[in-house]
Design an enzyme around this catalytic site. Sequence first.
Site, short mmCIF file in Angstrom:
data_model
loop_
_atom_site.label_atom_id
_atom_site.label_comp_id
_atom_site.label_asym_id
_atom_site.label_seq_id
_atom_site.Cartn_x
_atom_site.Cartn_y
_atom_site.Cartn_z
N CYS A 2 -40.03 12.37 78.34
CA CYS A 2 -38.64 12.76 78.26
C CYS A 2 -38.22 13.42 79.56
O CYS A 2 -38.97 13.45 80.53
CB CYS A 2 -38.43 13.74 77.10
SG CYS A 2 -39.11 13.15 75.53
N ILE A 54 -43.51 9.42 69.43
CA ILE A 54 -44.26 9.90 68.27
C ILE A 54 -43.30 10.63 67.34
O ILE A 54 -42.43 11.37 67.81
CB ILE A 54 -45.41 10.83 68.70
CG1 ILE A 54 -46.46 10.04 69.51
CG2 ILE A 54 -46.08 11.51 67.52
CD1 ILE A 54 -47.55 10.89 70.12
N GLY A 80 -43.82 14.92 78.16
CA GLY A 80 -45.19 14.43 78.24
C GLY A 80 -45.71 13.99 76.90
O GLY A 80 -44.95 13.69 75.97
N ASP A 104 -46.14 15.75 68.50
CA ASP A 104 -47.12 16.40 69.37
C ASP A 104 -46.55 17.62 70.08
O ASP A 104 -47.30 18.34 70.75
CB ASP A 104 -47.66 15.41 70.41
CG ASP A 104 -46.58 14.87 71.33
OD1 ASP A 104 -45.41 14.79 70.91
OD2 ASP A 104 -46.89 14.53 72.48
#
Length: 641
Positions: A2, A54, A80, A104
């Site tokens: 991002c 995710i 990340g 995450d």
Amino acid sequence: MCGLLGILTGDGDAAALTPAVERALPCMRHRGPDAAGTWCDDDVVFGFNRLSIIDLEHSHQPLTWGPADDPERYAMTFNGEIYNYPELRAELAGAGYEFRTEGDGEPILVGYHHWGEAVLEKLRGMFAIAIWDTRTRRLFLARDRFGIKPLFYATTGAGTAFASEKKSILEMAPELGLDAADLDRRALVHYTDLQYVPEPETLHAGIRRLESGCHATLAPGGEVTQVRWFDPAFPIEPVPAGGEQAVFDRIAAVLEDSVAKHMRADVTVGSFLSGGIDSTAIAALAKRHNPDLLTFTTGFEREGFSEVDVAAESAAAIGVEHIVKVVSPEEFAGAIPKIIWYLDDPVADPALVPLYFVAAEARKHVKVVLSGEGADELFGGYTIYKEPLSLRPFERLPAAALRGLGALGRALPEGMRGKSLLLRGSTPLERRYYGNARSFTFEQLREVLPWAPREWDHGEVTAPIYARSADMDPVTRMQHLDLFTWLRGDILVKADKITMANSLELRVPFLDREVFEVAQTLPVDMRIAHGTTKYALRRAMEQIVPEHVINRRKLGFPVPIRHWLAGDELHDWARGVIDESGTGDLIDKAAVRRMLAEHHPTRNDNSRRLWTVLAFMIWHGIFIEDRIRPEIEQRDYPVRL
């Protein structure tokens, strides 16, 4: 993957700067076209562009979390991927914490609350992080071990701005009181000599980078003081007699585990594939976890400058579907201005242009790709690493003898056999080697930059790094230096910026915490041995990588610029860049024109020096002159599950 953006104010009026953040976010929409958002309190405003990888429906950022008695205590923006997030979630849940998402990012926040800044040691992945603690009124900034993900910052009277891309900070220059045309001349000298701008510098005097493996904690109105949390060590372990195979097996096992972790995603993962061992090993291991793996490569029509045939042979051998993009000289030249806009600062590596095209092609099919960056720095992959072995006889000579040999070497005619050996052998490593980049001698650099300080030398960049490796052997010192110079200055910059330009997440399984813990223990003769490089890695991959690749020399994505700049393809284009550039107060354009006129692909190859200057001229036309305005596509991609 991002783009994060934020401002820590100095006056407690963050809300007044929220419009500036909202205006600057679209500058890096390519980093995250799936969603955008802002969050603020009295002292800080966060902005975010999300590329959903995710927990697609949740895990939106800026993300807030807190314990039961203060559920909104922390706010975070994070760029990340954390590959061991399921294991971290399980460990923290066992300590009594509850989670609101399946992503995450939340384990970082919970882990920060539980472990403090020591959470960074727990993270297996790539990251740039900004966490705001509403109770202590402190901002925590951090980057991953190797600098895979970028983080820029600028401190002015208005506060400290931080972002994944420099252009977003420049967009807020009026509100920040930042001079967007203030060029850092010292950084320009470094760039011209090294072909990249070394951290923590940028070409804008008021903007810096948080360095790889560093963090900082600051209060409103405070300064960014970097603290190194990761400094790579090499605790070399001798290999017992007959124990080589155990080492090879350990490398194969940890790399397979890393690739498996890097395959974690809720979207399709592909792999780049050139003709070398690094990307082929990654693709072959990835195929074990995705039978329908797609691989991608790029090349040129000119013979000898294409990895296409070898990559296609490798793809067939490991049984993957393979997609090729061939780049023409016209496409190559036409893409350069927008590529440099995406880069933020120039990187004089022509390989980033084919990377841009193969990334664009890959993004039509997948949202994430694996790649082989980092293997050379960890496992000893550059031929130059052999040099200390050839110079060992000089190490036993006294200083006076070395001075005499150096004087003899300087007196010998250019091109005479033995001159180079005498000069290299009589020069200390710290003066001889500063990475894989140098293309200018100091005299040539001053011809192009007549104002460059006479006392300058590369030591101001490399000396602090060399000081930390004084107890290492010469080969290891070279690898250690490259981790802080070439890897994070060239390889990882182009890997991040050019793939993110296409809203494509690139993952690098070699640059993994667990892989490094194995690689750092290898003795020199397990890296440079038997006439080859990456000896242990090659042996470890013998049952995984096709035979035609296992000992093939490194090429990457070779680019025929030395031929194109001498011929019809790029010569006139280059002359136009020089003539139109408004850099006359910085660069001796007559010297550059002579360099172009005298360039010949074999007899007098000036291509790398020319490319370094041309890339800067285009950068200057975009970011300083506002003369070149690349057409940047705002592309929308479907999410492929």
